[in-house]
Design an enzyme around this catalytic site. Structure first.
Site, PDB file in Angstrom:
ATOM      1  N   ASP A   1      32.236  40.226  35.816  1.00  0.00           N
ATOM      2  CA  ASP A   1      32.483  41.570  35.677  1.00  0.00           C
ATOM      3  C   ASP A   1      32.629  42.213  37.071  1.00  0.00           C
ATOM      4  O   ASP A   1      33.737  43.087  37.136  1.00  0.00           O
ATOM      5  CB  ASP A   1      31.362  42.479  34.738  1.00  0.00           C
ATOM      6  CG  ASP A   1      31.241  41.967  33.167  1.00  0.00           C
ATOM      7  OD1 ASP A   1      32.062  41.232  32.986  1.00  0.00           O
ATOM      8  OD2 ASP A   1      30.205  42.202  32.919  1.00  0.00           O
TER       9      ASP A   1
ATOM     10  N   ASP B   1      24.981  39.193  29.854  1.00  0.00           N
ATOM     11  CA  ASP B   1      25.085  40.335  30.947  1.00  0.00           C
ATOM     12  C   ASP B   1      23.526  40.416  31.435  1.00  0.00           C
ATOM     13  O   ASP B   1      22.714  40.220  30.688  1.00  0.00           O
ATOM     14  CB  ASP B   1      25.519  41.810  30.445  1.00  0.00           C
ATOM     15  CG  ASP B   1      26.905  41.844  30.349  1.00  0.00           C
ATOM     16  OD1 ASP B   1      27.667  41.106  31.077  1.00  0.00           O
ATOM     17  OD2 ASP B   1      27.463  42.584  29.303  1.00  0.00           O
TER      18      ASP B   1
END
Length: 165
Positions: free
Chosen positions: A145, A127
């Site tokens: 995401d 991330d």
């Protein structure tokens, strides 16, 4: 013979949706590779007053759900992602003519595959997008995401629109 023709035309019309998913997977993986080469784990750089680039790893699911578990979640979420991808491909094949529905599915598919690749290769999801207001930070996320979330919103919108007809 007619059933073969229908099968072929159905699978052909599925190709654009698979192409969209593939582009998302490529974009997701390229951005993750880039960030891991430019940043060290935990490093953060402010881009705006509300957005940072940061390198963090997520061993769990959305919002780091189950991230602190002993490692079984890697396999669980990998299997879930693969299962979701197979089911989405089936839905794309079956409903290839429903544009908004297929956009939603293609986005979710690309995101799911992007995160499965991370889990298989690294044991965690990379991330790097960090949105914050004041001292409150939204959990870091990535392109995959984002695609999953946008796809989910489109899916809900499509269903609400369909029910309203």
């Amino acid at each position: 013979m007619a059933s073969n023709k229908r099968y072929f035309s159905s699978s052909s019309s599925m190709l654009p949706w698979l192409g969209i998913a593939a582009v998302l997977v490529l974009l997701d993986q390229i951005t993750k590779i880039t960030i891991t080469r430019l940043f060290v784990y935990g490093e953060s750089h402010a881009v705006t007053s509300f957005f940072n680039l940061v390198l963090v790893y997520n061993k769990g699911a959305a919002f780091s759900f189950l991230a602190s578990e002993t490692g079984w979640q890697r396999y669980f979420f990998t299997i879930m992602g693969i299962g979701a991808a197979i089911f989405i491909i089936y839905l794309l094949k079956k409903h290839a003519g429903q544009r908004l529905f297929c956009w939603a599915l293609a986005l979710i598919l690309g995101g799911a595959i992007g995160n499965v690749i991370d889990r298989v290769l690294y044991g965690h999801v990379i991330d790097f997008l960090d949105v914050h207001i004041g001292g409150w930070h939204w959990p870091a996320f990535n392109i995959a995401d984002s695609a999953i979330c946008i796809g989910a919103v489109l899916f809900i919108y499509d269903e609400l629109r369909r029910v309203g007809k």
